[in-house]
Design a protein around this motif. Structure first.
Motif, PDB file in Angstrom:
ATOM      1  N   GLU A 113      -5.823   0.690  -9.793  1.00  0.00           N
ATOM      2  CA  GLU A 113      -6.316  -0.171 -10.882  1.00  0.00           C
ATOM      3  C   GLU A 113      -5.151  -0.639 -11.762  1.00  0.00           C
ATOM      4  OE1 GLU A 113      -9.957  -0.209 -14.159  1.00  0.00           O
ATOM      5  OE2 GLU A 113      -9.756   1.466 -12.762  1.00  0.00           O
ATOM      6  N   GLN A 114      -4.231   0.281 -12.027  1.00  0.00           N
ATOM      7  CA  GLN A 114      -3.055  -0.025 -12.856  1.00  0.00           C
ATOM      8  C   GLN A 114      -2.191  -1.108 -12.188  1.00  0.00           C
ATOM      9  OE1 GLN A 114      -0.065   3.122 -13.200  1.00  0.00           O
ATOM     10  NE2 GLN A 114      -0.448   3.180 -15.408  1.00  0.00           N
ATOM     11  N   GLN A 115      -1.962  -0.956 -10.882  1.00  0.00           N
ATOM     12  CA  GLN A 115      -1.107  -1.910 -10.170  1.00  0.00           C
ATOM     13  C   GLN A 115      -1.758  -3.276 -10.010  1.00  0.00           C
ATOM     14  OE1 GLN A 115       2.226  -1.505  -9.128  1.00  0.00           O
ATOM     15  NE2 GLN A 115       1.902   0.173 -10.573  1.00  0.00           N
ATOM     16  N   ILE A 116      -3.082  -3.293  -9.848  1.00  0.00           N
ATOM     17  CA  ILE A 116      -3.792  -4.583  -9.753  1.00  0.00           C
ATOM     18  C   ILE A 116      -3.591  -5.362 -11.044  1.00  0.00           C
ATOM     19  CG2 ILE A 116      -6.080  -5.666  -9.618  1.00  0.00           C
ATOM     20  CD1 ILE A 116      -6.880  -3.260  -7.765  1.00  0.00           C
ATOM     21  N   GLU A 117      -3.642  -4.657 -12.174  1.00  0.00           N
ATOM     22  CA  GLU A 117      -3.427  -5.329 -13.476  1.00  0.00           C
ATOM     23  C   GLU A 117      -1.983  -5.829 -13.580  1.00  0.00           C
ATOM     24  OE1 GLU A 117      -5.771  -6.032 -15.464  1.00  0.00           O
ATOM     25  OE2 GLU A 117      -7.372  -4.722 -14.746  1.00  0.00           O
ATOM     26  N   ALA A 134       0.833  -1.214   0.000  1.00  0.00           N
ATOM     27  CA  ALA A 134       0.000   0.000   0.000  1.00  0.00           C
ATOM     28  C   ALA A 134       0.861   1.254   0.000  1.00  0.00           C
ATOM     29  CB  ALA A 134      -0.922  -0.015   1.224  1.00  0.00           C
ATOM     30  N   PHE A 135       1.967   1.223   0.751  1.00  0.00           N
ATOM     31  CA  PHE A 135       2.824   2.409   0.818  1.00  0.00           C
ATOM     32  C   PHE A 135       3.556   2.627  -0.511  1.00  0.00           C
ATOM     33  CE2 PHE A 135       6.390   5.034   2.514  1.00  0.00           C
ATOM     34  CZ  PHE A 135       5.597   6.096   2.933  1.00  0.00           C
ATOM     35  N   LYS A 136       3.868   1.536  -1.201  1.00  0.00           N
ATOM     36  CA  LYS A 136       4.466   1.692  -2.548  1.00  0.00           C
ATOM     37  C   LYS A 136       3.461   2.334  -3.501  1.00  0.00           C
ATOM     38  CE  LYS A 136       6.080  -2.639  -2.892  1.00  0.00           C
ATOM     39  NZ  LYS A 136       6.755  -3.822  -3.458  1.00  0.00           N
ATOM     40  N   ILE A 137       2.196   1.967  -3.342  1.00  0.00           N
ATOM     41  CA  ILE A 137       1.126   2.599  -4.140  1.00  0.00           C
ATOM     42  C   ILE A 137       1.103   4.096  -3.846  1.00  0.00           C
ATOM     43  CG2 ILE A 137      -1.401   2.798  -4.377  1.00  0.00           C
ATOM     44  CD1 ILE A 137      -0.615   0.258  -5.661  1.00  0.00           C
ATOM     45  N   LEU A 138       1.167   4.433  -2.554  1.00  0.00           N
ATOM     46  CA  LEU A 138       1.121   5.830  -2.132  1.00  0.00           C
ATOM     47  C   LEU A 138       2.300   6.615  -2.714  1.00  0.00           C
ATOM     48  CD1 LEU A 138      -0.879   7.378  -0.414  1.00  0.00           C
ATOM     49  CD2 LEU A 138       0.548   6.941   1.585  1.00  0.00           C
ATOM     50  N   SER A 139       3.466   5.984  -2.766  1.00  0.00           N
ATOM     51  CA  SER A 139       4.652   6.645  -3.346  1.00  0.00           C
ATOM     52  C   SER A 139       4.413   6.982  -4.803  1.00  0.00           C
ATOM     53  CB  SER A 139       5.870   5.720  -3.235  1.00  0.00           C
ATOM     54  OG  SER A 139       6.041   5.266  -1.923  1.00  0.00           O
ATOM     55  N   LYS A 140       3.791   6.043  -5.530  1.00  0.00           N
ATOM     56  CA  LYS A 140       3.507   6.286  -6.955  1.00  0.00           C
ATOM     57  C   LYS A 140       2.480   7.404  -7.118  1.00  0.00           C
ATOM     58  CE  LYS A 140       4.398   1.494  -8.421  1.00  0.00           C
ATOM     59  NZ  LYS A 140       5.573   1.709  -9.267  1.00  0.00           N
ATOM     60  N   VAL A 141       1.515   7.467  -6.208  1.00  0.00           N
ATOM     61  CA  VAL A 141       0.472   8.498  -6.302  1.00  0.00           C
ATOM     62  C   VAL A 141       1.078   9.882  -6.070  1.00  0.00           C
ATOM     63  CG1 VAL A 141      -1.659   9.374  -5.254  1.00  0.00           C
ATOM     64  CG2 VAL A 141      -1.370   6.918  -5.615  1.00  0.00           C
ATOM     65  N   PHE A 142       1.925  10.019  -5.069  1.00  0.00           N
ATOM     66  CA  PHE A 142       2.558  11.315  -4.786  1.00  0.00           C
ATOM     67  C   PHE A 142       3.400  11.789  -5.970  1.00  0.00           C
ATOM     68  CE2 PHE A 142       1.571  10.879  -0.251  1.00  0.00           C
ATOM     69  CZ  PHE A 142       1.383  12.215   0.102  1.00  0.00           C
ATOM     70  N   ASN A 155      -3.802  12.677  -4.415  1.00  0.00           N
ATOM     71  CA  ASN A 155      -5.249  12.897  -4.353  1.00  0.00           C
ATOM     72  C   ASN A 155      -5.966  11.581  -4.694  1.00  0.00           C
ATOM     73  OD1 ASN A 155      -6.259  12.852  -7.314  1.00  0.00           O
ATOM     74  ND2 ASN A 155      -4.442  14.180  -7.389  1.00  0.00           N
ATOM     75  N   PRO A 156      -7.222  11.438  -4.287  1.00  0.00           N
ATOM     76  CA  PRO A 156      -7.931  10.166  -4.470  1.00  0.00           C
ATOM     77  C   PRO A 156      -8.143   9.737  -5.917  1.00  0.00           C
ATOM     78  CG  PRO A 156      -8.965  11.458  -2.740  1.00  0.00           C
ATOM     79  CD  PRO A 156      -7.981  12.350  -3.412  1.00  0.00           C
ATOM     80  N   VAL A 157      -8.282  10.681  -6.831  1.00  0.00           N
ATOM     81  CA  VAL A 157      -8.515  10.304  -8.234  1.00  0.00           C
ATOM     82  C   VAL A 157      -7.274   9.610  -8.803  1.00  0.00           C
ATOM     83  CG1 VAL A 157      -8.936  11.199 -10.561  1.00  0.00           C
ATOM     84  CG2 VAL A 157     -10.268  12.053  -8.633  1.00  0.00           C
ATOM     85  N   HIS A 158      -6.105  10.187  -8.567  1.00  0.00           N
ATOM     86  CA  HIS A 158      -4.867   9.526  -8.992  1.00  0.00           C
ATOM     87  C   HIS A 158      -4.684   8.197  -8.270  1.00  0.00           C
ATOM     88  CE1 HIS A 158      -2.864  13.521 -10.471  1.00  0.00           C
ATOM     89  NE2 HIS A 158      -3.662  12.984 -11.370  1.00  0.00           N
ATOM     90  N   LEU A 159      -5.092   8.150  -7.009  1.00  0.00           N
ATOM     91  CA  LEU A 159      -4.967   6.908  -6.236  1.00  0.00           C
ATOM     92  C   LEU A 159      -5.786   5.790  -6.875  1.00  0.00           C
ATOM     93  CD1 LEU A 159      -4.153   5.199  -3.787  1.00  0.00           C
ATOM     94  CD2 LEU A 159      -6.031   6.244  -2.517  1.00  0.00           C
ATOM     95  N   MET A 160      -7.024   6.090  -7.262  1.00  0.00           N
ATOM     96  CA  MET A 160      -7.868   5.049  -7.888  1.00  0.00           C
ATOM     97  C   MET A 160      -7.250   4.573  -9.197  1.00  0.00           C
ATOM     98  SD  MET A 160     -11.832   6.105  -7.100  1.00  0.00           S
ATOM     99  CE  MET A 160     -11.727   7.858  -7.424  1.00  0.00           C
ATOM    100  N   TYR A 161      -6.681   5.509  -9.959  1.00  0.00           N
ATOM    101  CA  TYR A 161      -6.063   5.140 -11.235  1.00  0.00           C
ATOM    102  C   TYR A 161      -4.849   4.236 -10.997  1.00  0.00           C
ATOM    103  CZ  TYR A 161      -3.579   5.520 -15.670  1.00  0.00           C
ATOM    104  OH  TYR A 161      -2.918   5.221 -16.839  1.00  0.00           O
TER     105      TYR A 161
END
Length: 640
Positions: free
Chosen positions: A447-451, A420-428, A438-444
């Motif tokens: 979804e990208q990382q799940i794929e 989750a923190f790696k996801i957060l790093s990518k979002v920032f 922000n939440p919109v980038h987080l959702m994107y």
């Protein structure tokens, strides 16, 4: 005092102090910690807990069923781990009392990135707080009490120096036996030193890891002969032996065995005798080496299951004290973990839009929960977080029902905090021009990382489902409220008017009286009053209007008594605040022209827009985020 002086003072305070054996025994007379076991010293370092009466906090009372819980300041930043920490402290308490736990290996079992290693590091750091006493020069830092025979000397030591008999083990190391012969049996020639356990110097704290399966032997635990010394001493002489194993270093302290069950079983055998009998054999023909310490191990569940399913390992399994360290399953605590991780990074000062961390926490917690029967997993997540869903989801069960149905393994799989923190790093770092989240980038990004992770199809579909079914719709609702809150100028006054009208209607409805509208003169009967109340209740999804009306009127009557007969503020009661906000924000069409960043038709519209942006930035958004989120919201609303 400068930093250099402080450093020197700290260093000097931890230097060893030397005593004669007689002086040491005199110290024991008045200080039980002078002869205490490693578990007792660690308990002293952990300290007394803060007792928290959960019945005084609505959220905690729902999570902990009004119980009195203990929180240990030594583990203050281990969020959502109350149960695991309580079990660990219980282990040390029982071991300190001389019960069966003192002969068992403390084993932290949990999923990857769940906090096992952090807990182990904290325990080792706490071990360093309390000093212990050892024979000067002993390569295994053995206790001076090992020099005495429990049968011959125990009664005298207990009577004269207040040392309980259970601390007199009567086992010297081969090194101490050789020195005793050199002293001609005069134990007064032994000197005693006061030492502080040290991770850096491997004094009473050691760490070992599994090596290569093909060539790892027990020397990493018990030491080995030092071939450089064989010119002077025979092979079985203690002075020719290198006491370099983890068990040697960790005597009177703590040994950490990382990923223990990845090691071959032959390597683990010394641990059995070390824990059960308080000694272990060397690789040479010397006498047994004493061990009086804590063995702590940790690994992932897959290794444990493989080891456990092998029937030949039964003797070992029986000597393991398991503490499960599952993932955090409370959204509010998971958010605190992310905040702690961010504070320890350069992103600490970077803008993070409201609800970003909360959204990520919701997603990760959803992935860790077991799907409930006849209920909604999103509601289950909220119940686990201590929320009250009585009025919004009548199908929601109690926390205990959810836990009983889920079984003991809930929280042992799912998205890890590390992932989750790696996801957060990518979002920032998603936007090349602004380091912000922000939440919109987080959702994107999610979804990208799940794929990209190529999860099994079932897991993939489940995670995407959580995003589409719960996370995204809830955020649209949340963002709509944020935008409307920033837009509505008379927000507070409007909310109070709805509140006062609702209370008046509900009071008349309960009394079964007609109501005359003071402005229009219209008379409303009970049915008409109920219809007016439903206009406010239905947008909020109130499932039991009768109970809700009674509850609100009772709250207001109590509040008036303390407020000179005036109604309380509309947002002072959480349930009613939520209901009014949903009523206020059920129509958003009027907002779209003002929040849009397109050119404005009039100066008035432009002023309204500027005021809206200003209020959004005051709520914690950057101007760029206001534009991005507003445009995303408009797009979503138009597509619905």
């Amino acid at each position: 005092m400068s930093i250099f002086e402080r450093y020197k003072a700290r260093y000097d305070s931890k230097q060893e102090e030397e005593y004669s054996l007689q002086e040491y025994l005199e110290i024991c007379k008045n200080d039980p910690l002078a002869y205490a076991s490693a578990s007792e010293r660690l308990l002293a370092a952990i300290g007394e807990p803060e007792l928290i009466d959960t019945s005084r906090d609505p959220q905690l009372s729902r999570i902990f069923s009004n119980k009195m819980i203990r929180r240990y300041p030594a583990f203050y930043e281990f969020y959502g781990m109350e149960n695991a920490i309580e079990q660990i402290v219980d282990y040390f308490k029982h071991a300190a009392q001389g019960l069966e736990e003192r002969k068992q290996i403390l084993y932290l079992l949990g999923p990857v990135g769940g906090g096992k290693s952090s807990l182990a590091e904290r325990l080792k750091a706490l071990m360093e707080h309390t000093p212990f006493y050892a024979i000067k020069g002993s390569p295994i830092h053995e206790s001076p009490l090992g020099l005495f025979n429990p049968l011959e000397d125990g009664a005298i030591l207990e009577e004269e120096y207040n040392i309980p008999l259970r601390y007199i083990k009567g086992l010297m190391s081969p090194w101490a036996v050789k020195r005793l012969h050199e002293f001609g049996g005069d134990i007064s020639q032994f000197r005693v030193v006061k030492l502080y356990p040290s991770i850096l110097n491997q004094i009473a704290v050691a760490k070992t890891e599994p090596g290569d399966e093909n060539n790892q032997d027990i020397s990493s635990l018990v030491g080995k002969v030092d071939i450089r010394m064989l010119e002077e001493f025979p092979q079985h002489d203690p002075d020719a032996y290198s006491f370099s194993g983890a068990l040697c270093h960790a005597n009177q302290g703590m040994m950490e065995f990382v990923e223990m069950f990845k090691a071959p079983i032959k390597v683990l055998h010394p641990l059995l005798t070390a824990t059960q009998e308080g000694n272990y054999n060397s690789t040479e023909g010397m006498a047994a080496i004493p061990f009086d310490g804590i063995i702590m191990a940790h690994s992932n569940e897959s290794e444990w299951q493989t080891f456990k399913n092998n029937k030949t390992n039964e003797a070992f399994i029986d000597r393991v004290y398991i503490v499960k360290v599952p993932y955090c399953m409370r959204v509010s605590e998971e958010v605190k973990i992310y905040q702690k991780l961010l504070e320890n990074s350069s992103l600490a000062q970077s803008p993070c839009a409201p609800d970003t961390l909360n959204m990520l926490a919701q997603f990760t917690v959803l992935s860790r929960l077991k799907e409930p029967e006849n209920s909604n997993i999103y509601s289950k997540m909220r119940i686990y977080n201590g929320e009250n869903l009585k009025d919004t989801d009548p199908k929601a069960k109690s926390m205990q029902e959810y836990k009983d149905n889920a079984g003991v393994d809930e929280g042992m799989e799912g998205i890890s905090t590390r992932f989750a923190f790696k996801i957060l790093s990518k979002v920032f770092n998603f936007d090349s021009t602004e380091i912000a989240a922000n939440p919109v980038h987080l959702m994107y990004v999610l979804e990208q990382q799940i794929e990209q992770q190529q999860f099994p199809q079932e897991t993939h579909d489940k995670l995407i489902g959580y995003l589409k079914e719960y996370i995204s719709p809830k955020y649209i609702e949340y963002l709509g409220k944020e935008i409307q809150t920033a837009y509505l100028e008379s927000y507070s006054e409007y909310g109070q008017n709805i509140f006062d009208r609702y209370v008046t209607y509900a009071d008349f409805w309960i009394q079964d009286q007609e109501y005359r509208d003071p402005d229009t003169g219209d008379i409303l009967n009970r049915q008409a009053i109920s219809e007016e109340l439903e206009k406010i209740e239905k947008p909020a999804g109130i499932s039991n209007p009768k109970d809700f009306r009674h509850e609100i009127v009772n709250f207001v009557l109590r509040a008036r008594a303390e407020n000179d007969g005036k109604n309380p503020a509309w947002n002072s009661y959480e349930k009613m605040r939520t209901v009014i906000e949903k009523k206020m924000f059920s129509n958003t069409e009027d907002l779209l022209p003002v929040i849009s960043f397109n050119p404005k038709a009039s100066t008035e519209d432009q002023n309204k827009h500027s005021e809206f942006v200003k209020r959004m930035t005051e709520r914690g958004y950057t101007e760029k985020q206001v534009r991005l989120l507003s445009e995303w919201y408009i797009r979503v609303r138009k597509s619905q």
